[in-house]
Design a protein around this motif. Structure first.
Motif, PDB file in Angstrom:
ATOM      1  N   THR A   1     127.937  25.114 -56.331  1.00 40.93           N
ATOM      2  CA  THR A   1     128.585  25.353 -57.625  1.00 40.93           C
ATOM      3  C   THR A   1     128.041  24.447 -58.725  1.00 40.93           C
ATOM      4  O   THR A   1     128.383  24.628 -59.890  1.00 40.93           O
ATOM      5  CB  THR A   1     130.103  25.138 -57.512  1.00 40.93           C
ATOM      6  OG1 THR A   1     130.308  23.850 -56.926  1.00 40.93           O
ATOM      7  CG2 THR A   1     130.759  26.192 -56.645  1.00 40.93           C
TER       8      THR A   1
ATOM      9  N   GLY B   1     127.466  30.315 -65.282  1.00 41.96           N
ATOM     10  CA  GLY B   1     128.652  30.912 -64.649  1.00 41.96           C
ATOM     11  C   GLY B   1     128.504  32.383 -64.318  1.00 41.96           C
ATOM     12  O   GLY B   1     129.477  33.143 -64.372  1.00 41.96           O
TER      13      GLY B   1
ATOM     14  N   PRO C   1     128.385  35.564 -61.965  1.00 45.76           N
ATOM     15  CA  PRO C   1     128.949  35.802 -60.629  1.00 45.76           C
ATOM     16  C   PRO C   1     127.865  35.782 -59.549  1.00 45.76           C
ATOM     17  O   PRO C   1     126.750  36.273 -59.787  1.00 45.76           O
ATOM     18  CB  PRO C   1     129.580  37.190 -60.738  1.00 45.76           C
ATOM     19  CG  PRO C   1     129.783  37.411 -62.186  1.00 45.76           C
ATOM     20  CD  PRO C   1     128.717  36.635 -62.898  1.00 45.76           C
ATOM     21  N   VAL C   2     128.233  35.236 -58.399  1.00 39.46           N
ATOM     22  CA  VAL C   2     127.270  35.079 -57.300  1.00 39.46           C
ATOM     23  C   VAL C   2     126.611  36.414 -56.951  1.00 39.46           C
ATOM     24  O   VAL C   2     125.399  36.483 -56.721  1.00 39.46           O
ATOM     25  CB  VAL C   2     127.979  34.485 -56.063  1.00 39.46           C
ATOM     26  CG1 VAL C   2     127.074  34.509 -54.854  1.00 39.46           C
ATOM     27  CG2 VAL C   2     128.417  33.063 -56.349  1.00 39.46           C
ATOM     28  N   GLN C   3     127.428  37.469 -56.941  1.00 40.18           N
ATOM     29  CA  GLN C   3     126.907  38.799 -56.580  1.00 40.18           C
ATOM     30  C   GLN C   3     125.762  39.198 -57.514  1.00 40.18           C
ATOM     31  O   GLN C   3     124.726  39.706 -57.079  1.00 40.18           O
ATOM     32  CB  GLN C   3     128.076  39.796 -56.679  1.00 40.18           C
ATOM     33  CG  GLN C   3     127.716  41.234 -56.398  1.00 40.18           C
ATOM     34  CD  GLN C   3     127.432  41.454 -54.911  1.00 40.18           C
ATOM     35  OE1 GLN C   3     127.917  40.691 -54.078  1.00 40.18           O
ATOM     36  NE2 GLN C   3     126.617  42.441 -54.612  1.00 40.18           N
ATOM     37  N   SER C   4     125.966  38.912 -58.816  1.00 40.04           N
ATOM     38  CA  SER C   4     124.939  39.293 -59.803  1.00 40.04           C
ATOM     39  C   SER C   4     123.685  38.454 -59.615  1.00 40.04           C
ATOM     40  O   SER C   4     122.563  38.963 -59.739  1.00 40.04           O
ATOM     41  CB  SER C   4     125.469  39.093 -61.220  1.00 40.04           C
ATOM     42  OG  SER C   4     126.661  39.784 -61.374  1.00 40.04           O
TER      43      SER C   4
END
Lengths: 645, 350
Positions: free
Chosen positions: B33, B337, B339-342
């Motif tokens: 993070t 920031g 999103p992890v998926q993106s």
């Protein structure tokens, strides 16, 4: 070589007395509780209450791991507190002081860690000869401490028209450490430039004061004094833990005990919301002693009766073996316990396993080593496998002596044999290969015959005549097996033709037919209805089964050749070790012999151990043993098992 | 023409490929993070541990971390070339030429933006060491003529000297980009033909051709999607390499009217079918990633099958560059920031 006789016990009491009764059951050390049967009616129900001790145990357990206390079971009779709340208060009283100090040590450790980080920064800024506080308090000039990558430092000259000064105090190969001064009015612009140059700013805490050197020394002094404080605090915690360890263990032991007792409440039946019924078993010889425990409790009724009198009972199994055979119960349990009315094969396993291992791993020296190692494992580490090794090691030593082998030296015992009146050692393995292989097969025949006889006895005892008379492991199978063997031995070894028509018809064909019709014959004798199957199915399935029985006899017998194989393999491996020792010369030979022996003990010992067990499980157990019993578990042990889970 | 065998370099390149970041590493990085956590992971668990050994991961500047990773890839290239003295072969200057062109293009952007005083901060001294001109001097450039002065003795001078500013005083970066990159691609092709022969030359022409051909496919799409350009306009921006797409399909592709039509036709080409089979269905949003995926897949295949040093160095460097791009994507994604998926969807993992 037996299964202990048990008595079925029914205990009845009021619900108020339940805890007291369960404690007595635990105290007896010999009461096996039966899971409740709640299908009796509406008035019977189970007790489903939340265990109030569980959360306390979890809490105390995490406290133990936090402070490094190792749980030891303690006698808690001096603890008067009984209820969960009382024990919780008592625990909190002891824990609170220790936890407060631990919290303080954590804060101190964190502070020291921070100061050490600052010390690292200060070590790079030691050259600053101005007071940090003065630098911090500048109003018109802003100061930034930090480090600039060396590559970026080279680019500063391209910004020489900008109003800033960068002073360096150290170079660690990757960065220049220092500070830059900038007029406060344009600090944002200069900060941007430095940021583009990857300047890593360090924010020094307020406690940093004095010149570079002074700040460093002051910080180190502070670290030293905090370390001292931390040391004293840890000492205090250790003392406090030492002082209270005993009591905490007592509390923990009591909690475990009470929690276990509470768990047992799930194993009883409540009748009419008032009465409790507890069912279980005790060893017959301890029955009276058990009943006498409840004499002082007037409202409790205890009734017992021998299990043999009631066929509906399905009692657990408690093995009873002598000191020699007892450790081998581990192998029996591994396969499955015998039923209460079954046959305990522990003694048979003890004798045959010891014999097989000794034969296959025959070496006086290595046997003694295995025995000593086993004794250590058993007596010090309480590992049951150690007790087995202790016994089989002696067997190895005995056979090693007979074969004249000591750590691979095949003639070391020759003087002993000469003193005993022999010309040389009585048995040279490598000169008697055929004898060893035939002997191994003969041993297999003996093993198979013994196991069939045991199966016949069990069959008669259980009135299972199909099993005793007509099965492949019954009388029919035994006659068939011995007849074929007899015929082969007579023809091939003794030169006698035993296979006359009468011999073949009566000892081979008729037993084979009996095995073929075993199910029908068994039903006829036991007066049971015969299961209807098609003639074709019946003939096909039984033909192949009888064929498989014959094949099984052959393969099972030949399976024992491995015993001979391992005798030879052991001798062969040790001769290789000796050959290598010879090649290594005088200086290296001892080392080679030691390493070779360790290797052989480790590798061959393991293989022989596994192969012996394989013979037990496949060639012995499969002929007579069901292993469908369940263990007799006294409630005090059950409590321990519940809590260890 | 040099006919040589550099098996040790091939082995070294393949060994290095074995040390690349795997899917598990990317998964772990995506769980982080903060930048220090990423730096710490790279330092402890990847082949970047050596170059990060002197770095305090807790305080490292994001930009510096990215710079270190790029520098490490560049240094790896230098080490591979020096290992068996391949640096003496002219072709192996391709990486330096590519870096020089990128720096020149960036400098022109700064000239147009009027922020030339900040340009020096973007120059990496490790590149300057290998440059054919004084790259650090670009920090002093304030005008286009200053730039030409510095480049006077380089081949780039002739290519960009006639460029004129528009009414706003800006130079046409796109045109200069096309000119310089066309020069670069031609230089690479000439160097391959000059320095190598036989199967080495064939393999090198093939792999460089495929990689630039795929760049052409994506660049054409961009022009089609953002300015509705026709074949005539697009043909000016294409790198001078033969296309692996059949002539019929190629013209069909270039003559499409919309980006969607372009994608539909692309799906019927060999490249399109391969993307669909190996990765995903091509869409407007994914085409950049899909093309990059395919370029890396080709590079990986050539690295695996080839037994010559030139192909090995060229392809391993291509893959390592993608690896660093992936890490920078994760760093930037976490910084902003995303999103992890993106972030995961943007990574090119072959």
């Amino acid at each position: 070589m037996a299964i202990e006789k048990l008595e079925a016990v029914d205990i009845t009491c009021y619900i108020e007395d339940l805890n007291e009764v369960l404690k007595k059951c635990c105290q007896s050390g010999c009461f096996h509780i039966e899971p409740p049967d709640n299908s009796k009616g509406e008035k019977f129900r189970l007790l489903n209450e939340e265990n109030p001790y569980e959360s306390l145990i979890t809490e105390l357990s995490s406290f133990f791991s936090k402070v490094g206390i190792k749980y030891e079971e303690k006698n808690f009779s001096s603890l008067k507190e009984e209820s969960a709340s009382e024990l919780s208060v008592l625990t909190d009283e002891i824990k609170s002081d220790i936890l407060k100090n631990i919290e303080h040590t954590e804060e101190l450790s964190e502070d020291i860690k921070h100061r050490r980080q600052v010390a690292m920064y200060l070590s790079h800024l030691e050259g600053i000869d101005e007071d940090y506080q003065k630098l911090f308090s500048c109003k018109n000039v802003s100061v930034r401490f930090g480090k600039l990558p060396i590559e970026s430092y080279e680019k500063l000259s391209y910004h020489k028209d900008k109003p800033f000064i960068f002073n360096t105090y150290d170079n660690d190969g990757e960065y220049y450490w220092g500070m830059y001064f900038v007029p406060s009015s344009i600090k944002d612009d200069i900060d941007d430039i430095f940021s583009e140059l990857y300047f890593e700013r360090i924010r020094l805490p307020d406690f940093v004061e004095g010149t570079g050197k002074d700040a460093k020394i002051n910080n180190e002094k502070a670290i030293f004094s905090e370390r001292e404080e931390l040391k004293n605090l840890k000492k205090q915690i250790d003392e406090s833990i030492d002082k209270n360890k005993e009591k905490l263990n007592m509390i923990y032991s009591k909690l475990v005990y009470l929690s276990g007792i509470f768990e047992l409440r799930r194993e009883v039946v409540l009748y009419d919301d008032k009465y409790i019924l507890i069912k279980g078993y005790v060893p017959s010889k301890k029955s009276e002693e058990f009943i006498s425990l409840f004499k002082e409790l007037d409202t409790v009724t205890v009734l017992s009766r021998p299990c043999e009198r009631d066929n509906r009972l399905n009692p657990p199994t408690k093995l009873k073996n002598n000191i020699f055979a007892e450790p081998f119960s581990m192998f029996v349990e591994m396969y499955g316990l015998p039923s209460h009315h079954g046959f305990d094969p522990t003694m048979l396993v003890a004798i045959t396993y010891t014999l097989l291992f000794g034969l296959m791993f025959a070496d006086l020296g290595q046997g003694i080593i295995i025995s000593i190692a086993g004794a250590f494992l058993w007596h010090v580490k309480k590992n049951k496998l150690g007790a087995i090794l202790e016994r089989v090691g002696i067997s190895s030593a005995v056979f090693g002596f007979l074969f004249g082998s000591v750590f691979g030296f095949e003639h070391l015992l020759d003087p002993v044999f000469r003193n005993m009146g022999f010309e040389e050692k009585p048995f040279e393995v490598m000169d008697n290969i055929n004898t060893i292989l035939y002997g191994a097969i003969a041993l297999g025949v003996v093993f198979i015959v013994i196991t069939i006889i045991i199966n016949i006895c069990i069959g008669f005892k259980q009135k299972d005549y199909e099993r005793a008379l007509f099965s492949n492991n019954g009388i029919a199978g035994l006659v068939f097996f011995i007849a074929i063997l007899g015929g082969l031995v007579g023809n091939l070894i003794l030169g006698m033709n035993l296979l006359t028509p009468v011999y073949v018809v009566f000892l081979i064909v008729i037993p084979a037919l009996l095995m073929f019709f075993r199910e029908i014959l068994g039903c006829l004798i036991m007066k049971k209805p015969i299961e209807k199957v098609g003639v074709g199915d019946f003939i096909a399935s039984n033909f192949f089964e009888v064929f498989e029985f014959g094949l099984g006899f052959a393969t099972n017998t030949l399976s024992f050749v491995r015993v001979g194989g391992f005798i030879l393999s052991h001798a062969g491996m040790m001769s290789v070790v000796m050959l290598l020792a010879e090649m290594a010369g005088k200086s290296g030979s001892i080392l080679v012999i030691i390493i070779g022996n360790i290797f052989v003990i480790g590798m061959e010992g393991l293989i022989v151990g596994i192969q012996s067990l394989r013979l037990e499980f496949y060639e012995v157990f499969s002929r007579f043993y069901d292993g469908d019993g369940r263990a007799f578990e006294p409630v005090n042990m059950k409590i321990k098992n519940i809590n260890s889970k | 023409m040099i006919n040589y065998s550099y098996n040790a370099t091939v082995a070294k390149a393949r060994t290095f490929y074995g040390k690349r970041l795997k899917e598990d590493d990317y998964r772990e990085l995506l769980k982080k993070t903060t930048i220090p956590e990423i730096a710490e992971y790279l330092k402890r668990n990847t082949h970047f541990s050596d170059c990060l050994s002197n770095i305090d991961t807790a305080s490292v500047h994001r930009g510096y971390l990215e710079d270190i990773l790029n520098r490490e890839t560049f240094n790896e290239y230098v080490r591979l070339c020096n290992f068996q003295k391949l640096n003496e072969i002219s072709f192996f200057n391709y990486r330096y030429i590519n870096s020089e062109i990128n720096v020149i293009l960036r400098c022109i952007i700064y000239i147009n933006a009027g922020t030339t005083e900040k340009f020096i901060d973007t120059i990496s001294p490790y590149l300057a060491k290998h440059s054919s001109f004084d790259m650090m001097k670009l920090g002093e450039v304030r005008t286009y003529n200053d730039l030409l002065d510095i480049l006077q003795k380089t081949p780039y001078y002739e290519i960009i000297k006639d460029q004129k500013p528009d009414d706003n005083g800006n130079y046409n970066c796109t045109e200069i980009d096309i000119l310089l990159k066309t020069y670069y691609v031609n230089w690479v092709k000439d160097a391959i033909k000059r320095d190598f022969s036989g199967s080495v030359q064939k393999d090198m022409l093939e792999i460089t051709g495929i990689l630039y051909d795929l760049s052409n496919v994506y660049n054409a799409f961009r022009y089609k999607a953002f300015s509705g350009a026709d074949y005539e306009e697009i043909s000016h921006i294409l790198f001078p390499v033969p296309s692996n797409i059949t002539k019929y399909r190629f013209y069909e592709l270039m003559n499409t009217n919309t980006a969607e039509e372009y994608i539909d036709v692309l799906k019927n080409t060999g490249y399109g079918r391969r993307i669909t089979v190996e990765n995903s269905d091509i869409s407007r949003a994914s085409i950049n990633h899909d093309i990059e995926f395919l370029r890396n897949r080709f590079a990986k295949n050539y690295l695996r099958k080839s037994t010559n040093a030139a192909v090995s160095i060229y392809t391993i460097l291509f893959l390592l560059t993608t690896e660093v791009k992936n890490i920078i994507t994760i760093i930037e994604g976490i910084r902003y920031g995303v999103p992890v998926q993106s972030i995961e969807e943007m990574l090119v993992i072959v």
